[in-house]
Design an enzyme around this catalytic site. Structure first.
Site, PDB file in Angstrom:
ATOM      1  N   HIS A 200      44.309  47.035  40.770  1.00 45.75           N
ATOM      2  CA  HIS A 200      43.874  45.455  40.645  1.00 45.75           C
ATOM      3  C   HIS A 200      44.937  44.613  41.329  1.00 45.75           C
ATOM      4  O   HIS A 200      45.646  44.517  41.798  1.00 45.75           O
ATOM      5  CB  HIS A 200      44.031  45.229  38.815  1.00 45.75           C
ATOM      6  CG  HIS A 200      43.200  43.889  38.853  1.00 45.75           C
ATOM      7  ND1 HIS A 200      42.776  43.885  37.988  1.00 45.75           N
ATOM      8  CD2 HIS A 200      43.654  43.032  38.495  1.00 45.75           C
ATOM      9  CE1 HIS A 200      41.928  43.465  37.670  1.00 45.75           C
ATOM     10  NE2 HIS A 200      43.457  41.514  38.248  1.00 45.75           N
ATOM     11  N   CYS A 201      43.923  43.807  42.210  1.00 43.18           N
ATOM     12  CA  CYS A 201      43.757  43.113  43.122  1.00 43.18           C
ATOM     13  C   CYS A 201      44.292  40.934  42.298  1.00 43.18           C
ATOM     14  O   CYS A 201      42.963  40.712  42.190  1.00 43.18           O
ATOM     15  CB  CYS A 201      42.963  42.996  43.872  1.00 43.18           C
ATOM     16  SG  CYS A 201      44.022  41.531  45.189  1.00 43.18           S
ATOM     17  N   PRO A 202      45.338  40.579  42.590  1.00 44.39           N
ATOM     18  CA  PRO A 202      44.622  39.272  41.656  1.00 44.39           C
ATOM     19  C   PRO A 202      44.427  38.501  42.789  1.00 44.39           C
ATOM     20  O   PRO A 202      43.402  37.762  42.423  1.00 44.39           O
ATOM     21  CB  PRO A 202      46.484  38.952  41.551  1.00 44.39           C
ATOM     22  CG  PRO A 202      47.419  40.687  42.496  1.00 44.39           C
ATOM     23  CD  PRO A 202      46.236  41.234  42.779  1.00 44.39           C
TER      24      PRO A 202
ATOM     25  N   ASN B 291      40.705  38.537  41.776  1.00 43.92           N
ATOM     26  CA  ASN B 291      40.568  38.983  40.031  1.00 43.92           C
ATOM     27  C   ASN B 291      39.823  40.225  39.500  1.00 43.92           C
ATOM     28  O   ASN B 291      39.068  39.734  38.503  1.00 43.92           O
ATOM     29  CB  ASN B 291      40.368  37.534  39.881  1.00 43.92           C
ATOM     30  CG  ASN B 291      41.066  37.151  38.258  1.00 43.92           C
ATOM     31  OD1 ASN B 291      41.829  38.152  37.189  1.00 43.92           O
ATOM     32  ND2 ASN B 291      39.442  36.585  37.369  1.00 43.92           N
ATOM     33  N   ASN B 292      40.254  40.677  39.931  1.00 48.05           N
ATOM     34  CA  ASN B 292      39.353  41.858  39.804  1.00 48.05           C
ATOM     35  C   ASN B 292      40.043  43.462  40.202  1.00 48.05           C
ATOM     36  O   ASN B 292      40.642  43.570  41.297  1.00 48.05           O
ATOM     37  CB  ASN B 292      37.814  42.278  40.025  1.00 48.05           C
ATOM     38  CG  ASN B 292      36.889  42.841  39.957  1.00 48.05           C
ATOM     39  OD1 ASN B 292      36.742  43.569  39.109  1.00 48.05           O
ATOM     40  ND2 ASN B 292      35.697  42.379  39.984  1.00 48.05           N
TER      41      ASN B 292
END
Length: 269
Positions: free
Chosen positions: A128-130, A133-134
């Protein structure tokens, strides 16, 4: 259908991303092109080229943000775990390739993992990559790679323009001391910003390519689950992520990745 996570950390990271990108565009156009290249066709060329990269970067980033990463659909009715334990529940075909997610209360295909932020299982989830945001999964990893690629190109281009603007002779440059100091300050900030972002995305890109060529996602590496299938050629693995089209089009965020990756990968889920 577009997706958007209401995660405060992700929203802040997206805001910071575009703040950094548009600040770089402001410095390049206002303090490099207009100040040092306004009487040359090279100024127009660099302004158009730099903003073209920003356009591709923005498009690939937005597609990563709003695309379905490969969310496993929820069942219409929740599974009865009591039946699962007693063995009376009807198992799906090729059940050895399925696992049960206790949080989603559903079967999930092989290589799918649960994301605690998205609160859903994602097919071939990497992480999950901030910054987008996904989750990065089976259906949006291509756009994520494109985003990293364009950020790296933009960072290198910005550093090149700053260095070029200071080493060339500029007879028409403003001699005003305040303007010169402001230009120096913006140039230093842009070089630092470009260097940090460039190194950051280069490290992530190397990690992503290693995961693709090793046929093992970051989650699978952390869990030490090992390979799920015999090794395949690197070009075939890249094709699973970027699509069957010509590799020349892999860098453009206009072609969607294949949705039948389960068949390509040898899984019928």
């Amino acid at each position: 259908m577009p997706l958007f996570r209401k995660d405060p950390c992700g929203i802040i990271c997206i805001f910071m991303t575009y703040l950094a990108v548009f600040y770089a565009d402001y410095v390049v156009v206002r303090w490099i092109v207009i100040q040092t290249l306004h009487n040359s066709l090279w100024g127009a060329f660099h302004a158009v080229a730099f903003n073209s990269i920003i356009l591709l970067l923005t498009f690939s980033h937005l597609r990563t943000v709003f695309s379905d990463p490969g969310i496993v659909p929820l069942p219409q009715s929740k599974l009865d775990f009591a039946e699962l334990h007693t063995g009376t529940h009807k198992e799906p075909s090729r059940k050895d390739e399925y696992t049960v997610c206790a949080r989603c209360e559903t079967y999930r295909p092989p290589r799918a993992h649960h994301c605690r932020i998205c609160q859903r299982c994602v097919r071939r989830m990497d992480h999950h990559c901030p910054w987008v945001n996904n989750c990065i999964g089976q259906y949006n990893q291509k756009y994520f790679l494109q985003f990293l690629f364009y950020v790296g190109i933009l960072s290198a281009y910005a550093v090149f323009l700053v260095v070029f603007s200071w080493i060339q002779d500029c007879e028409d440059c403003h001699k005003d001391k305040l303007i010169t100091q402001t230009r120096i300050l913006h140039s230093i900030i842009l070089v630092v910003e470009s260097g940090l972002f460039g190194l950051f995305v280069t490290a992530i890109m190397c990690d992503q390519l290693q995961a693709i060529f090793g046929d093992e996602t970051a989650v699978e590496q952390a869990k030490q689950q090992g390979p799920f299938r015999p090794r395949k050629p690197r070009l075939a693995l890249l094709t699973e992520v970027c699509g069957r089209g010509s590799p020349l089009f892999w860098v453009f965020p206009c072609q969607s990745p294949p949705k039948d990756l389960d068949l390509i990968s040898g899984y019928d889920v």
